[in-house]
Each structure stands twice: as C-alpha cells, then as structure tokens.
Write a protein that holds these residues in place. Sequence first.
Motif, PDB file in Angstrom:
ATOM      1  N   VAL A  15       5.184 -20.747  12.445  1.00 22.51           N
ATOM      2  CA  VAL A  15       4.670 -20.764  14.061  1.00 22.51           C
ATOM      3  C   VAL A  15       4.725 -19.846  14.964  1.00 22.51           C
ATOM      4  O   VAL A  15       3.840 -19.241  15.661  1.00 22.51           O
ATOM      5  N   ILE A  16       6.038 -18.994  14.792  1.00 20.65           N
ATOM      6  CA  ILE A  16       5.946 -17.836  15.609  1.00 20.65           C
ATOM      7  C   ILE A  16       5.344 -16.543  15.117  1.00 20.65           C
ATOM      8  O   ILE A  16       4.580 -15.840  16.008  1.00 20.65           O
ATOM      9  N   LEU A  17       4.998 -16.515  13.977  1.00 23.58           N
ATOM     10  CA  LEU A  17       4.221 -15.476  13.493  1.00 23.58           C
ATOM     11  C   LEU A  17       2.578 -15.438  13.860  1.00 23.58           C
ATOM     12  O   LEU A  17       1.994 -14.672  14.534  1.00 23.58           O
ATOM     13  N   VAL A  18       1.912 -16.960  13.560  1.00 22.71           N
ATOM     14  CA  VAL A  18       0.781 -17.467  14.129  1.00 22.71           C
ATOM     15  C   VAL A  18       0.787 -16.880  15.614  1.00 22.71           C
ATOM     16  O   VAL A  18      -0.428 -16.246  16.156  1.00 22.71           O
ATOM     17  N   ALA A  19       1.709 -17.406  16.555  1.00 25.85           N
ATOM     18  CA  ALA A  19       1.437 -16.974  17.857  1.00 25.85           C
ATOM     19  C   ALA A  19       1.525 -15.736  18.143  1.00 25.85           C
ATOM     20  O   ALA A  19       0.698 -15.400  18.937  1.00 25.85           O
ATOM     21  N   ALA A 195      13.360 -13.860  16.828  1.00 23.33           N
ATOM     22  CA  ALA A 195      13.208 -15.253  16.846  1.00 23.33           C
ATOM     23  C   ALA A 195      13.493 -15.626  15.340  1.00 23.33           C
ATOM     24  O   ALA A 195      13.899 -16.906  15.258  1.00 23.33           O
ATOM     25  N   SER A 196      13.418 -14.944  14.418  1.00 25.80           N
ATOM     26  CA  SER A 196      13.603 -15.331  12.785  1.00 25.80           C
ATOM     27  C   SER A 196      15.114 -15.550  12.860  1.00 25.80           C
ATOM     28  O   SER A 196      15.704 -16.533  12.206  1.00 25.80           O
ATOM     29  N   LEU A 197      15.753 -14.693  13.329  1.00 24.94           N
ATOM     30  CA  LEU A 197      17.323 -14.940  13.305  1.00 24.94           C
ATOM     31  C   LEU A 197      17.990 -15.956  14.245  1.00 24.94           C
ATOM     32  O   LEU A 197      18.688 -16.661  13.732  1.00 24.94           O
ATOM     33  N   VAL A 198      17.331 -16.140  15.416  1.00 18.06           N
ATOM     34  CA  VAL A 198      17.734 -17.621  16.217  1.00 18.06           C
ATOM     35  C   VAL A 198      17.183 -18.701  15.536  1.00 18.06           C
ATOM     36  O   VAL A 198      18.132 -19.725  15.355  1.00 18.06           O
ATOM     37  N   SER A 199      16.187 -18.668  14.704  1.00 16.19           N
ATOM     38  CA  SER A 199      15.722 -19.815  14.147  1.00 16.19           C
ATOM     39  C   SER A 199      16.660 -19.945  12.793  1.00 16.19           C
ATOM     40  O   SER A 199      16.791 -21.145  12.492  1.00 16.19           O
ATOM     41  N   SER A 200      16.890 -19.141  12.030  1.00 16.09           N
ATOM     42  CA  SER A 200      17.733 -19.354  11.205  1.00 16.09           C
ATOM     43  C   SER A 200      19.199 -20.085  11.332  1.00 16.09           C
ATOM     44  O   SER A 200      19.699 -20.853  10.942  1.00 16.09           O
ATOM     45  N   THR A 202      19.888 -21.510  14.102  1.00 14.08           N
ATOM     46  CA  THR A 202      19.601 -22.846  14.662  1.00 14.08           C
ATOM     47  C   THR A 202      19.379 -23.876  13.683  1.00 14.08           C
ATOM     48  O   THR A 202      19.730 -24.871  13.634  1.00 14.08           O
ATOM     49  N   SER A 203      18.552 -23.329  12.515  1.00 17.29           N
ATOM     50  CA  SER A 203      18.315 -24.144  11.256  1.00 17.29           C
ATOM     51  C   SER A 203      19.801 -24.576  10.650  1.00 17.29           C
ATOM     52  O   SER A 203      20.064 -25.745  10.299  1.00 17.29           O
ATOM     53  N   LEU A 204      20.604 -23.688  10.470  1.00 20.35           N
ATOM     54  CA  LEU A 204      21.860 -23.623   9.779  1.00 20.35           C
ATOM     55  C   LEU A 204      22.772 -24.878  10.387  1.00 20.35           C
ATOM     56  O   LEU A 204      23.330 -25.735   9.934  1.00 20.35           O
ATOM     57  N   GLN A 205      22.779 -24.560  12.001  1.00 18.44           N
ATOM     58  CA  GLN A 205      23.355 -25.638  12.741  1.00 18.44           C
ATOM     59  C   GLN A 205      22.913 -27.054  12.553  1.00 18.44           C
ATOM     60  O   GLN A 205      23.858 -27.871  12.556  1.00 18.44           O
ATOM     61  N   GLN A 206      21.772 -27.311  12.520  1.00 19.10           N
ATOM     62  CA  GLN A 206      21.167 -28.409  12.371  1.00 19.10           C
ATOM     63  C   GLN A 206      21.451 -29.162  10.989  1.00 19.10           C
ATOM     64  O   GLN A 206      21.542 -30.342  10.938  1.00 19.10           O
ATOM     65  N   THR A 207      21.258 -28.254   9.937  1.00 20.35           N
ATOM     66  CA  THR A 207      21.509 -28.926   8.596  1.00 20.35           C
ATOM     67  C   THR A 207      22.868 -28.897   8.083  1.00 20.35           C
ATOM     68  O   THR A 207      23.503 -29.638   7.152  1.00 20.35           O
ATOM     69  N   ARG A 208      24.000 -28.065   8.561  1.00 22.41           N
ATOM     70  CA  ARG A 208      25.322 -28.005   8.036  1.00 22.41           C
ATOM     71  C   ARG A 208      25.941 -29.568   8.295  1.00 22.41           C
ATOM     72  O   ARG A 208      26.652 -30.035   7.292  1.00 22.41           O
ATOM     73  N   PRO A 209      25.715 -30.203   9.540  1.00 24.19           N
ATOM     74  CA  PRO A 209      26.359 -31.553   9.492  1.00 24.19           C
ATOM     75  C   PRO A 209      25.744 -32.542   8.564  1.00 24.19           C
ATOM     76  O   PRO A 209      26.363 -33.317   7.790  1.00 24.19           O
ATOM     77  N   LEU A 210      24.608 -32.592   8.180  1.00 24.48           N
ATOM     78  CA  LEU A 210      23.665 -33.297   7.198  1.00 24.48           C
ATOM     79  C   LEU A 210      24.593 -33.146   5.882  1.00 24.48           C
ATOM     80  O   LEU A 210      24.864 -33.954   5.034  1.00 24.48           O
ATOM     81  N   LYS A 211      24.681 -31.672   5.323  1.00 24.53           N
ATOM     82  CA  LYS A 211      25.413 -31.547   4.090  1.00 24.53           C
ATOM     83  C   LYS A 211      26.997 -31.959   4.127  1.00 24.53           C
ATOM     84  O   LYS A 211      27.488 -32.520   3.152  1.00 24.53           O
ATOM     85  N   GLU A 212      27.547 -31.856   5.356  1.00 24.97           N
ATOM     86  CA  GLU A 212      29.163 -32.062   5.315  1.00 24.97           C
ATOM     87  C   GLU A 212      29.076 -33.785   5.057  1.00 24.97           C
ATOM     88  O   GLU A 212      29.994 -34.439   4.657  1.00 24.97           O
TER      89      GLU A 212
END
Length: 273
Positions: A15-19, A195-200, A202-212
Amino acid sequence: MKSLYRRQFSMMAAVILVALLLLGGAFVALSYQYIVREKTESLERNAGFIATFTGTYLAEGMGSSINDSQYQLYIASLSSISDSTVLLAENTGEIVFVSAGGGADRGLLGKSVPQSVLDRAGRGEISAQRSSLGGILPEDNIVAAVPILQHSRYSGTTYQRGVVIVASDNTALISMWQDLAAIFMVSAIAVLLLASLVSSVTSLQQTRPLKEMAETARKFGRGELEARVTGYENRKDEVGELAEAFNSMADSLAQSEARRREFIANVSHELKT
C-alpha cells in the motif's frame, strides 16, 4: 504457511509503495507541466511585447529600421534578461536580425524560417512549441512566433511587416525539473524505508501477543495448568481483552480439573473403604 506478520507487513508495504508511486507520478507530471507552461507563457508574452514594440517603433517614426543601434540595444537587453534568442524575419522567412542573450549570432542571419512557422504566426497562433526551426537552431528549443503588425497612418490599414521569433533553450529547464524529480525520489525512498521500519515494528508488536498466547495454550494442553498469559494486564485494547479472556478460561479449566481430580480421589477413597 505464511505467517500473519508477513502477510500484514507485505500488505502495508504494498500500500505504501503504490501510494508513493501514484504520488510520484502525479508530482513529476504536474511539476513538469507547471515549469514548461510558465516558460512558454513567458516566451509568448515576450514575443508579443517585442512584436508590438517593433511595429510601433517603425510606424511612428522612432527609427528608420531595425538596424538602428538604439533599437538593437533595447532588444538585446530584453533578450539578455529573458535568457532567450530573439529573431526577426521578413515575411519571406529570411532572418534579418538576431539577438542571442545579448550578443548577435551572425551565423543565423540570412537563413530562412520554415513556412509552417510563418503560417502559424500569420494566423495568430502564437502558442509556444518545441522546434529547431527546420535545423536553424542546434537543438529543439521552446519557440514562440508573433507577427509584426504595422498600421499605416496614410491608408489606415494594418499589414504584416515581419515575424518575431523568441526561442529559449530548455536544457536548464529540464535540468531543474530533473533535480526536483531526484529530490522527490530520494525523499520518497527515505519515507518508504521509514514506513517499512515502522510497519515492521508495528506488525511485530501485534503478532507477538498471539504467539505468546499460542505457546501458553500448548503448555496448558500438555498439563501445565498454571500457565498464564502475562504482561498484558494494563493494555486496554483488543489484545488486553483477549489475554484476560484466555486467563479467565484457563482459571475455569484449572478449577474444573481440580474438582475432577478431587472427585476421583473421593470416589477412590470410598471404594477402598
């Protein structure tokens, strides 16, 4: 199997790249059109002003011809200020005066302007175009041609005395536009990386609780009934609610298992008795 982190990161990066691509394309197109349009309008105004001045200069007796030093000095000043080449041609197309940035290029004198340029000027089509004037100029320039109209005080008629052609080399124009495009591209790449760094992250913060939670559920399934999801007690979002619901379910299952074991122990004791 593709993880949720990879899917979410890939989607956000796409999405960021297309924008950025759409924004970059719009910026490049609009900036180029704006720069070129500003230059062409300036050439058209200058050509119209020089044509009007020349017609008035010759008609009102301010000078006998365009060979007067006063006239040539004035046109040379305009040419130098606008950084353009001013050509005066007869109705036949023969160039009789040249002022290139304040200095006359004698190599153009006597050459002929293409008939198509003369026809456009005669019809009043003064819109600037890219042209080398049939090879007269060393490369394509932005060219505006305006007829020199002179009013006769004796007959009361207006006739065409010649044509004014103002040409400007667009090399500096293209170079400036390329610099702007380069600055935008560097900025876009920097924004994409950030944006890729921030997205990475953010995605890790959202998926880490699910893995735990998944790991805690596996421990619970292996009989470790004391396993709980910790560290999310103060979160007020969906992740906090999910952790609280999981721990509540684990407490209920642990209590049920404890009651089941107690019941079996009591039955066993009664049967032994």
